[in-house]
Design an enzyme around this catalytic site. Structure first.
Site, PDB file in Angstrom:
ATOM      1  N   ASP A  61       0.797  30.519  14.354  1.00 51.56           N
ATOM      2  CA  ASP A  61       0.208  30.709  13.027  1.00 51.56           C
ATOM      3  C   ASP A  61      -1.213  31.251  13.210  1.00 51.56           C
ATOM      4  O   ASP A  61      -2.058  30.589  13.814  1.00 51.56           O
ATOM      5  CB  ASP A  61       0.193  29.369  12.283  1.00 51.56           C
ATOM      6  CG  ASP A  61      -0.480  29.491  10.931  1.00 51.56           C
ATOM      7  OD1 ASP A  61      -0.078  30.386  10.167  1.00 51.56           O
ATOM      8  OD2 ASP A  61      -1.404  28.725  10.645  1.00 51.56           O
ATOM      9  N   THR A  94      -1.222  35.288   7.546  1.00 44.73           N
ATOM     10  CA  THR A  94      -2.557  35.109   8.147  1.00 44.73           C
ATOM     11  C   THR A  94      -2.757  36.045   9.337  1.00 44.73           C
ATOM     12  O   THR A  94      -3.828  36.615   9.516  1.00 44.73           O
ATOM     13  CB  THR A  94      -2.743  33.651   8.604  1.00 44.73           C
ATOM     14  OG1 THR A  94      -1.620  33.281   9.398  1.00 44.73           O
ATOM     15  CG2 THR A  94      -2.837  32.713   7.440  1.00 44.73           C
ATOM     16  N   THR A  95      -1.710  36.209  10.154  1.00 43.55           N
ATOM     17  CA  THR A  95      -1.821  37.107  11.314  1.00 43.55           C
ATOM     18  C   THR A  95      -1.940  38.550  10.837  1.00 43.55           C
ATOM     19  O   THR A  95      -2.784  39.305  11.331  1.00 43.55           O
ATOM     20  CB  THR A  95      -0.579  36.955  12.228  1.00 43.55           C
ATOM     21  OG1 THR A  95      -0.408  35.575  12.526  1.00 43.55           O
ATOM     22  CG2 THR A  95      -0.741  37.724  13.514  1.00 43.55           C
ATOM     23  N   ASP A 389       4.093  26.661   5.430  1.00 41.67           N
ATOM     24  CA  ASP A 389       4.103  28.073   5.018  1.00 41.67           C
ATOM     25  C   ASP A 389       5.211  28.324   4.003  1.00 41.67           C
ATOM     26  O   ASP A 389       5.003  29.004   2.993  1.00 41.67           O
ATOM     27  CB  ASP A 389       4.334  28.992   6.236  1.00 41.67           C
ATOM     28  CG  ASP A 389       3.085  29.098   7.110  1.00 41.67           C
ATOM     29  OD1 ASP A 389       2.084  28.478   6.746  1.00 41.67           O
ATOM     30  OD2 ASP A 389       3.131  29.790   8.140  1.00 41.67           O
TER      31      ASP A 389
END
Length: 552
Positions: A61, A94-95, A389
């Site tokens: 994550d 997020t990445t 998530d």
């Protein structure tokens, strides 16, 4: 005085200007993006992070990785901020946000080398971001809350590539059922994530995880003589302790004979009995107490057949009040039958060797609990992160009711539309918009790289399908070919994509506009901080590291 240098900064301060400052910042931001890039997509790898205490976190994550990495560089911290914002706003992507921010800066660096001013690049990037969000909105499809199959697909897409992938079918169903049961439909649909509790228990398999339509309190009953199961529970939620209060002032009691001691103890007992009697009189047969319950009070409660738990967390008390419809009682004298909550069943069960209390069949099941199981602590933690998530993403999809396909398809479509848009612009902004469209292709390119596919071939194939008008064509990393993502149920909420575009653009523009870095150094410690020793005297005259100078 002529030619005398003027110092405006403190001695030891460092200043980097112009091109050097820009390339320094861009390098730092690119390094952060590179650190998380290999974790993107279903075939992304994991990172193991070990902190100074030796605690281990294994995750892919982006936000967790960047939070755990102790990053010092100020520009790199801005990219970490992008990931953090993405996590807070939508919980997924997020990445992608960090990778896109890094790629935008990389493309900007090439433009700066072509003598294009950063202000023009920033202005072009803003135009491109506006156009990108417009294109994304045109690609979005509607989703109804009743369409469970589609919502499960969203949860599955969010979980793919995370630690819980093997059980994503089961966990996606749990996530969708949990979110749909806490939706508040007064006017606009809203979801309060606090109404979903996640209880982690090591032991058993991930498949043993389940959704409990009620609350799980990680506590056992205070006395073994109390009933293990209470049907049609009338629940008293106490904020105050069931014990005798200590006096506010220092008081001494002088006892001169055993009779007096006995009567003192009898009096104490009678007072405790009176407190317990108030609970019994209210009609309660289950008591959740936020504070302590004295031993003798436990005995009286057990005798009355009341199920009691003590030292319940404040947050759990609030959730219990919401779920059972009970009121939090601070003063026992005021307790009435109307203040009690209701649940069809309160029982104590053993889970993974520990006793826990299950409160089910509540009046208002707007509070649910997910019981997560797993073989080891790291497994449970990684499942928890993936489930988190999924819950957030399903919530966002229900609130916005808009979806786009996944697998890099929206990025390729937006990139093509931006190329067309760039051709309509005049001036140097055109180059910045073109660079922006190329930067977005980093997502499908990275997905292909992480799956061991040829990124150039895959990107060419994607572009040709999109140019033919197949707007939902994306990369199936398992098959290694381009397929229609919508038909394969690989979907994501629109907000995940628009947030990536907005957050990455803002941070890239902010970093680009910096042309001067002034860093103050920390002041040297004074004599007091150095253990009361004059400076330069580390227990030895200067230059004498235990040997005369020149005798090394």
């Amino acid at each position: 005085m002529a030619g005398q240098p003027i110092f405006i900064l403190k001695e030891g301060s460092k200043r980097t200007r112009g091109r050097d400052a820009q390339s320094n910042n861009i390098m730092a931001a690119k390094a952060v993006a590179e650190a998380v890039r290999t974790t993107l997509g279903p075939k992304g790898m994991d990172k193991m992070l070990v902190d100074s205490m030796g605690d281990v976190v294994i995750t892919n994550d982006g936000a967790t990785i960047l939070k755990e990495m102790d990053i010092e560089h100020p520009a790199a911290k801005m990219v970490v901020e992008v990931s953090k914002t993405q996590d807070e706003q939508v919980g997924d992507g997020t990445t992608s946000a960090a990778v896109v921010a890094g790629e935008l800066l990389k493309k900007a660096e090439d433009l700066i080398e072509q003598e294009i001013h950063p202000t023009i690049i920033a202005s072009g990037y803003r135009l491109a971001a506006e156009k990108a969000v417009e294109v994304l909105n045109s690609l979005a499809m509607n989703v109804e809350m009743s369409n469970r199959e589609l919502l499960v697909s969203i949860a599955e897409t969010a979980m793919t590539g995370k630690g819980a992938e093997a059980s994503k079918k089961l966990l996606s169903g749990i996530a969708v059922d949990a979110v749909t049961s806490v939706v508040d439909t007064n006017g606009k649909k809203t979801i309060d994530k606090d109404n979903i509790s996640v209880v982690k228990k090591v032991g058993g398999r991930i498949e043993d995880s389940e959704l409990i339509p009620g609350m799980i309190i990680d506590k056992e009953r205070v006395h073994t003589n109390m009933p293990e199961k209470v049907k049609d529970a009338k629940i008293a939620l106490l904020n105050s302790a069931i014990e005798l209060k200590d006096t506010e002032v220092d008081a001494e009691i002088s006892i001169t004979s055993p009779d007096q001691l006995q009567s003192f103890l009898d009096q104490e007992e009678a007072m405790l009995k009176k407190i317990v009697q108030k609970v019994i009189s209210s009609g309660a047969n289950v008591v959740f107490c936020q504070k302590g319950v004295e031993d003798l009070a436990q005995h009286y409660l057990a005798k009355a057949g009341i199920f009691a738990i003590r030292r319940v967390k404040k947050s759990d008390m609030e959730k219990l009040a919401r779920a059972t419809g009970g009121k939090l009682i601070t003063n026992l004298d005021e307790i009435t039958p109307e203040d009690l909550g209701f649940a069809k069943l309160v029982e104590e069960k053993k889970v993974g060797g520990d006793s826990m209390t299950f409160v089910t069949g509540c009046d208002n099941p707007k509070a649910v609990t997910i019981l997560l199981r797993g073989g080891t602590e790291h497994v449970v933690d990684s499942v928890d992160s993936a489930l988190e998530d999924a819950l957030r993403v399903v919530g966002v999809a229900i609130e916005d009711e808009k979806l786009v396909s996944g697998g890099g398809s929206p990025e390729v479509e937006v990139a093509l539309r931006l190329q067309e848009y760039a051709a309509t612009l005049e001036g140097r902004e055109q180059l910045a918009v073109k660079a922006y469209s190329e930067a977005l292709e980093v997502i499908p390119r990275t997905l292909a790289e992480n799956a061991g596919l040829d990124p150039i071939d895959m990107l060419m194939e994607l572009r040709s399908q999109h140019e033919k008008g197949m707007k939902t064509a994306g990369l199936d990393v398992y098959e290694g070919k381009v397929v229609d993502m919508w038909n394969n149920f690989v979907v994501e909420p629109l907000r995940v994509k628009t947030q990536v575009i907005n957050a990455a653009t803002e941070s890239a523009v902010m970093i680009l506009r910096i042309d001067d870095i002034i860093a103050s150094t920390r002041a040297a410690p004074g004599p007091e901080e150095m253990g009361g020793m004059p400076p330069g005297m580390g227990g030895m005259p200067p230059g004498m590291g235990g040997m005369p100078p020149g005798m090394m």
